[in-house]
Write an enzyme that holds these catalytic residues in place. Structure first.
Site, PDB file in Angstrom:
ATOM      1  N   GLN A 123       0.755  -1.101  -0.068  1.00  0.00           N
ATOM      2  CA  GLN A 123      -0.053   0.316   0.232  1.00  0.00           C
ATOM      3  C   GLN A 123       0.805   1.306  -0.232  1.00  0.00           C
ATOM      4  OE1 GLN A 123      -2.748   0.531   3.288  1.00  0.00           O
ATOM      5  NE2 GLN A 123      -3.413   1.652   3.133  1.00  0.00           N
ATOM      6  N   GLY A 124       1.078   2.262  -0.794  1.00  0.00           N
ATOM      7  CA  GLY A 124       1.554   3.062  -0.858  1.00  0.00           C
ATOM      8  C   GLY A 124       0.546   4.434  -1.051  1.00  0.00           C
ATOM      9  N   SER A 126       1.659   6.931   2.448  1.00  0.00           N
ATOM     10  CA  SER A 126       1.800   7.470   3.357  1.00  0.00           C
ATOM     11  C   SER A 126       2.924   8.362   2.797  1.00  0.00           C
ATOM     12  CB  SER A 126       2.131   6.858   4.871  1.00  0.00           C
ATOM     13  OG  SER A 126       1.481   6.692   5.674  1.00  0.00           O
ATOM     14  N   SER A 158       4.316  -1.322   4.167  1.00  0.00           N
ATOM     15  CA  SER A 158       4.598  -2.489   4.511  1.00  0.00           C
ATOM     16  C   SER A 158       4.544  -3.158   3.320  1.00  0.00           C
ATOM     17  CB  SER A 158       3.258  -3.139   5.532  1.00  0.00           C
ATOM     18  OG  SER A 158       3.261  -2.382   6.593  1.00  0.00           O
ATOM     19  N   GLU A 241     -10.047  -0.826   5.291  1.00  0.00           N
ATOM     20  CA  GLU A 241      -8.639  -1.004   6.587  1.00  0.00           C
ATOM     21  C   GLU A 241      -9.338  -0.864   8.416  1.00  0.00           C
ATOM     22  OE1 GLU A 241      -5.584   2.290   5.447  1.00  0.00           O
ATOM     23  OE2 GLU A 241      -4.502   1.520   7.102  1.00  0.00           O
ATOM     24  N   GLU A 374      -5.130   9.663  17.956  1.00  0.00           N
ATOM     25  CA  GLU A 374      -5.169  10.781  17.312  1.00  0.00           C
ATOM     26  C   GLU A 374      -6.885  11.252  16.353  1.00  0.00           C
ATOM     27  OE1 GLU A 374      -2.339  10.238  18.272  1.00  0.00           O
ATOM     28  OE2 GLU A 374      -2.621   9.913  20.415  1.00  0.00           O
TER      29      GLU A 374
HETATM   30  C1  FAD Z   1       4.413  -0.931  11.261  1.00  0.00           C
HETATM   31  C2  FAD Z   1       3.313   0.352  10.512  1.00  0.00           C
HETATM   32  C3  FAD Z   1       3.136  -0.256   8.910  1.00  0.00           C
HETATM   33  C4  FAD Z   1       2.234   0.856   8.256  1.00  0.00           C
HETATM   34  N1  FAD Z   1       2.153   0.580   7.037  1.00  0.00           N
HETATM   35  C5  FAD Z   1       1.961   1.270   5.980  1.00  0.00           C
HETATM   36  C6  FAD Z   1       1.185   0.553   4.931  1.00  0.00           C
HETATM   37  O1  FAD Z   1       1.723  -0.528   4.291  1.00  0.00           O
HETATM   38  N2  FAD Z   1       1.496   2.011   3.717  1.00  0.00           N
HETATM   39  C7  FAD Z   1       1.341   3.248   4.206  1.00  0.00           C
HETATM   40  O2  FAD Z   1       1.040   3.781   3.166  1.00  0.00           O
HETATM   41  N3  FAD Z   1       1.062   3.318   5.206  1.00  0.00           N
HETATM   42  C8  FAD Z   1       2.401   2.826   6.158  1.00  0.00           C
HETATM   43  N4  FAD Z   1       2.470   2.950   7.589  1.00  0.00           N
HETATM   44  C9  FAD Z   1       2.098   4.215   8.256  1.00  0.00           C
HETATM   45  C10 FAD Z   1       0.682   5.225   8.898  1.00  0.00           C
HETATM   46  O3  FAD Z   1      -0.547   4.796   8.029  1.00  0.00           O
HETATM   47  C11 FAD Z   1       1.202   6.671   9.071  1.00  0.00           C
HETATM   48  O4  FAD Z   1       2.354   6.616  10.188  1.00  0.00           O
HETATM   49  C12 FAD Z   1      -0.022   7.570  10.433  1.00  0.00           C
HETATM   50  O5  FAD Z   1      -0.850   6.911   9.136  1.00  0.00           O
HETATM   51  C13 FAD Z   1       0.893   8.059  10.827  1.00  0.00           C
HETATM   52  O6  FAD Z   1       1.402   9.202   9.519  1.00  0.00           O
HETATM   53  P1  FAD Z   1       2.679   9.895   9.990  1.00  0.00           P
HETATM   54  O7  FAD Z   1       3.695   8.514  10.892  1.00  0.00           O
HETATM   55  O8  FAD Z   1       3.172  10.484   9.200  1.00  0.00           O
HETATM   56  O9  FAD Z   1       2.344  10.221  11.833  1.00  0.00           O
HETATM   57  P2  FAD Z   1       1.811  12.583  11.831  1.00  0.00           P
HETATM   58  O10 FAD Z   1       1.260  12.332  11.207  1.00  0.00           O
HETATM   59  O11 FAD Z   1       2.840  13.031  11.586  1.00  0.00           O
HETATM   60  O12 FAD Z   1       1.560  11.927  13.325  1.00  0.00           O
HETATM   61  C14 FAD Z   1       2.375  11.796  14.567  1.00  0.00           C
HETATM   62  C15 FAD Z   1       2.193  12.281  15.570  1.00  0.00           C
HETATM   63  O13 FAD Z   1       0.862  13.257  15.373  1.00  0.00           O
HETATM   64  C16 FAD Z   1      -0.249  13.553  15.624  1.00  0.00           C
HETATM   65  N5  FAD Z   1      -1.369  14.341  15.169  1.00  0.00           N
HETATM   66  C17 FAD Z   1      -1.477  13.775  13.619  1.00  0.00           C
HETATM   67  N6  FAD Z   1      -2.470  15.198  13.050  1.00  0.00           N
HETATM   68  C18 FAD Z   1      -3.362  14.818  14.440  1.00  0.00           C
HETATM   69  C19 FAD Z   1      -4.707  16.088  14.325  1.00  0.00           C
HETATM   70  N7  FAD Z   1      -4.694  16.118  13.314  1.00  0.00           N
HETATM   71  N8  FAD Z   1      -4.995  15.965  16.027  1.00  0.00           N
HETATM   72  C20 FAD Z   1      -4.454  15.278  16.406  1.00  0.00           C
HETATM   73  N9  FAD Z   1      -3.104  14.484  16.733  1.00  0.00           N
HETATM   74  C21 FAD Z   1      -2.501  14.687  15.325  1.00  0.00           C
HETATM   75  C22 FAD Z   1      -0.452  11.473  15.326  1.00  0.00           C
HETATM   76  O14 FAD Z   1      -1.558  10.916  15.946  1.00  0.00           O
HETATM   77  C23 FAD Z   1       0.500  11.534  16.007  1.00  0.00           C
HETATM   78  O15 FAD Z   1       0.832  10.843  17.201  1.00  0.00           O
HETATM   79  C24 FAD Z   1       2.733   2.169   8.775  1.00  0.00           C
HETATM   80  C25 FAD Z   1       2.733   2.499   9.811  1.00  0.00           C
HETATM   81  C26 FAD Z   1       3.679   1.473  11.055  1.00  0.00           C
HETATM   82  C27 FAD Z   1       4.254   2.121  12.530  1.00  0.00           C
END
Ligand code: FAD
Lengths: 403, 345
Positions: A123-124, A126, A158, A241, A374
């Protein structure tokens, strides 16, 4: 209100149970690559016997099973502790999305190989600058004749290093408002210009990767739906999802509590086993109670679906429930198992402490992926409870674009 | 057929109950009972008896309306929502079914038309609604006896919840009449536990509704306070716990009604979970109302107090966690007596 299973339901359950008892592999290799291959073989076998994605129509390799049968199947699958499907993202996310939005050629071309795990999907979505705010993705796709040319980067992908294909969100119109310039593309991971670099996680494994695109050429035929309509399609994917497999999840997590009960009997503390310690018993009782409540909650959600409802923003409630449950449960498990529960050397005594360390660490991902806790709370507050939206820093007029 | 949704009859009952209670269990009625002599509202009790509600789940051939535990849960959720005072729960959900289970049909029919009240004694030091009872069901050496009020020394106890009070009782073990073995009433207590959870869900829902209305209109810093994220997230958690509690209460009501294998387990699961969640949710309603939530005039505290009271009745969180664990890990018959040396109280 009537929560009884019909005789047909019970017969179906018995059939599934029998099949899994006879066929599900018991011991998988420890080595990551070997483990992956073994699970690929298992999924192939399952698909040959018609036991993957049984709710899909028969023409795409399913059995056209009812939702309730699917739920029963998933529950039994988990109860049998059969291995996680190696192509879970293809089966759980891409398949339903293609069936909803793909054209006939795409359905014919991809779906069967999703089931057989002949083609592994990732899944592309993020990107480094687009996580919770998914609509901020920047990976560019420019049309050049019959092909899109891709440049940019995905992250946290992933299965990125194993995948043959990626379903990706790309920006096709940078001048349009954030949500309106996005398209949904199927990208061959073996194309020139695609590079997947494994990332190491806090568990020490490398489940996810970062994926770079430089001038990757993708046929226009790989566009799902209309150009610039990708956001709407992505929302379908995210619905799956979040809605996916609630009941099976409750069985999986309950299995963990049962395992803890077993291991707590092997660990001695203060002159008795941890299982006899009243404080530990209170904690174990708490997690048992809560996961049982989660099961009732998922039954309620499933019954709403079976009787014609749709998985609305309420799915966020279930996502928070199980992911926060798992995190807190594993914290208590570590407390209960004490120092021995922290040992990561092989064969460190009576308990499988490696497994507890891994589960404890991995549980911390559940509240991040598929929409952080969140973000889920924002969704519940705004879309279920109708509370005012957050003031936004990026745009004034658009609809909320949180994943 | 797997269907968690209320059926048409249950929806009608819910509407009828809400309609009646919104007029008859008003804020004025509840506060009057809270501040009154005994926490009761005899008029309300009489009207509910006249509607046949005490006998809702009693079979028709025994003078009842022939409905089940799920319907009783629907009704009690509404009583919880409107904080109805008095001894309805203990009589409708414990004493009547216990008397019927023991074959004391005449005694039961005297209660179900609203004429007499019976208290069910688990712990003589704290008998819920004991101060309002005409007679008492007690357990002596594994046998249940019915003792008339004149043979019992009753000391009324005021409690944190002015609308749900208790008594301590003393009686001679030979007093009254032997009705039968205590095993006959075990499932009654589990069923009542499930129904009590439904009542608690009603209080949680009311607390959530009140605070939701409030945060949308109360403005500070130039914004409705409901637009602040910490408040939104708190409300999201309140909703989660309320809905999960509802699932648990109704699941347990259904499992006990249908005699499912997990009837006892589901009652303990529901009570352990809801007893934890209800004081929290109702307490958050005080917090998010600010100063006004701390005033006597505001209803928020009524629900917090009721939740706190109920959390300790028919077994508290620790008791039911232990029982759920025991039921899961050991032989059922052994587990049914409860583990860990804690009392159901
Ligand atoms: C094990 C694992 C597997 C994954 N696999 C995939 C995958 O296969 N494909 C894919 O596309 N993605 C994948 N992801 C990515 C995942 O979807 C993102 O990490 C997630 O959506 C959070 O985005 P971020 O990491 O950029 O964090 P951020 O969005 O930067 O968030 C950082 C912190 O800020 C908080 N925050 C952000 N916005 C708000 C708001 N509006 N209000 C309050 N708090 C806020 C968040 O809750 C978090 O605590 C994976 C992540 C993990 C950990």
């Amino acid at each position: 209100m009537d929560l009884s299973w019909t005789e047909e339901d019970k017969a179906f359950r018995a059939e599934v149970r029998k099949y899994l008892e006879a066929n599900a592999p018991k011991d998988l290799p420890e080595d990551e690559t070997a483990n992956f291959e073994a699970r690929r073989q298992w999924q192939k076998k399952l698909a040959e016997d018609g036991w993957v994605a049984i709710h899909w129509p028969e023409e795409f390799g399913g059995r056209g099973a009812s939702l309730l049968q699917t739920v029963i199947y998933n529950e039994e699958y988990t109860r049998a502790r059969a291995p996680l499907l190696v192509n879970s993202l293809g089966v759980g996310l891409l398949g339903p999305t293609l069936m909803a939005h793909g054209n006939d050629e795409q359905k014919q071309r991809y779906l069967k190989k999703v089931l057989s795990a002949e083609e592994i999907w990732c899944q592309g979505f993020s990107e480094p600058n687009a996580g919770s705010d998914l609509a901020a993705i920047q990976t560019r796709a420019e049309l050049d004749g019959d092909e899109y040319v891709l440049n940019g980067q995905k992250i946290w992908t992933s299965y990125g290093k194993y995948a043959d294909w990626m379903f990706a969100l790309v920006r096709t119109d940078p001048s349009a408002p954030k949500h309106q310039g996005i398209s949904y593309l199927l990208v061959d991971m073996h194309s020139p210009g695609v590079e997947a670099r494994p990332l190491k996680e806090i568990t020490g494994d490398s489940l996810f990767a970062e994926v770079f695109f430089s001038d990757v050429r993708v046929p226009k035929a790989n566009l799902v739906g209309e150009q610039n309509d990708g956001w709407r399609i992505a929302m379908t994917t995210l619905g799956f999802e979040r809605g996916a497999g609630g009941l099976a999840q409750s069985v999986r997590l309950r299995n963990s509590v049962l395992d803890l009960i077993g291991d707590a009997q092997q660990v001695r503390r203060n002159g008795w086993t941890a299982f006899d310690d009243p404080l530990s018993r209170n904690k174990i009782g708490k997690w048992l109670v809560e996961i049982e409540v989660y099961r009732y909650t998922t039954l309620r959600a499933i019954s709403a679906l079976v009787h014609g409802g749709s998985p609305g923003p309420e799915a966020s409630i279930n996502k928070i429930f199980w992911s926060e449950w798992h995190k807190s449960f594993t914290e208590d498990a570590m407390d209960i198992l004490g120092p021995l529960g922290r040992v990561t050397t092989d064969e460190s005594g009576n308990i499988d402490s490696q497994r507890w360390v891994r589960e404890y660490l991995f549980a911390r991902a559940g509240t991040i992926y598929a929409g952080t806790s969140e973000i889920q709370r924002n969704i519940i507050a705004e879309r279920v409870l109708g509370l005012p939206k957050e003031p936004r820093g990026d745009t004034k007029t658009e609809k909320a674009g949180e994943r | 057929m797997m269907d968690f949704r209320p059926n048409e009859d249950q929806i009608q009952l819910q509407k009828a109950a809400a309609d009646f209670l919104s007029k008859e269990s008003t804020k004025e009625v509840v506060f009057a009972a809270f501040d009154g002599q005994d926490g009761d509202s005899p008029e309300l009790y009489k009207k509910m008896a006249d509607l046949g509600w005490l006998a809702l789940a009693v079979p028709e051939d025994k003078g009842g309306l022939g409905m089940g535990l799920v319907e009783q849960a629907v009704l009690l959720e509404q009583l919880g929502y409107y904080a109805a005072p008095g001894a309805f729960f203990t009589n409708a959900c414990i004493s009547i079914p216990a008397l019927l289970a023991l074959g004391a049909n005449d005694e039961a029919s005297a209660v179900l038309d609203g004429g007499k009240k019976v208290a069910f004694v688990i712990d003589p030091e704290f008998v819920i609604d004991g101060h309002l009872a005409d007679s008492f069901l007690v357990t002596v050496n594994g046998r249940v006896r019915l003792i008339g009020g004149s043979d019992v020394e009753v000391k009324p106890l005021e409690t944190i919840d002015g609308t749900r009070r208790a008594a301590s009782v003393e009686f001679s073990e030979q007093a009254g009449e032997d009705l039968g073995d205590v095993h006959a009433v075990e499932s009654v207590v589990d069923a009542a536990t499930a129904i009590l959870c439904a009542e608690m869900v009603g209080g949680m829902q009311k607390s959530l509704d009140m605070v939701l209305d409030y945060v949308k209109v109360r403005t500070q810093f130039g914004r409705p306070i409901g637009s602040f994220q910490s408040i939104k997230h708190r409300l999201a958690d309140m909703l989660l716990k309320t809905e999960a509690s509802r699932s648990a209460a109704y699941y347990a009501a259904w499992a006990n009604q249908s005699g499912a294998d997990d009837a006892a387990l589901s009652a303990s699961v529901a009570k352990a979970y809801v007893s934890d969640a209800a004081p929290w949710v109702t307490g958050q309603s005080i917090q998010l109302h600010g100063g006004i939530g701390f005033t006597w005039e505001h209803e928020a505290h009524l629900y917090f107090k009721r939740a706190t009271m109920n959390a300790a009745l028919l077994g508290d969180v620790a008791f039911h966690r232990e029982r759920a664990l025991t039921l899961t890990t050991s032989d059922r018959s052994e587990a049914a007596s409860g583990g860990g040396g804690r009392s159901r109280g």
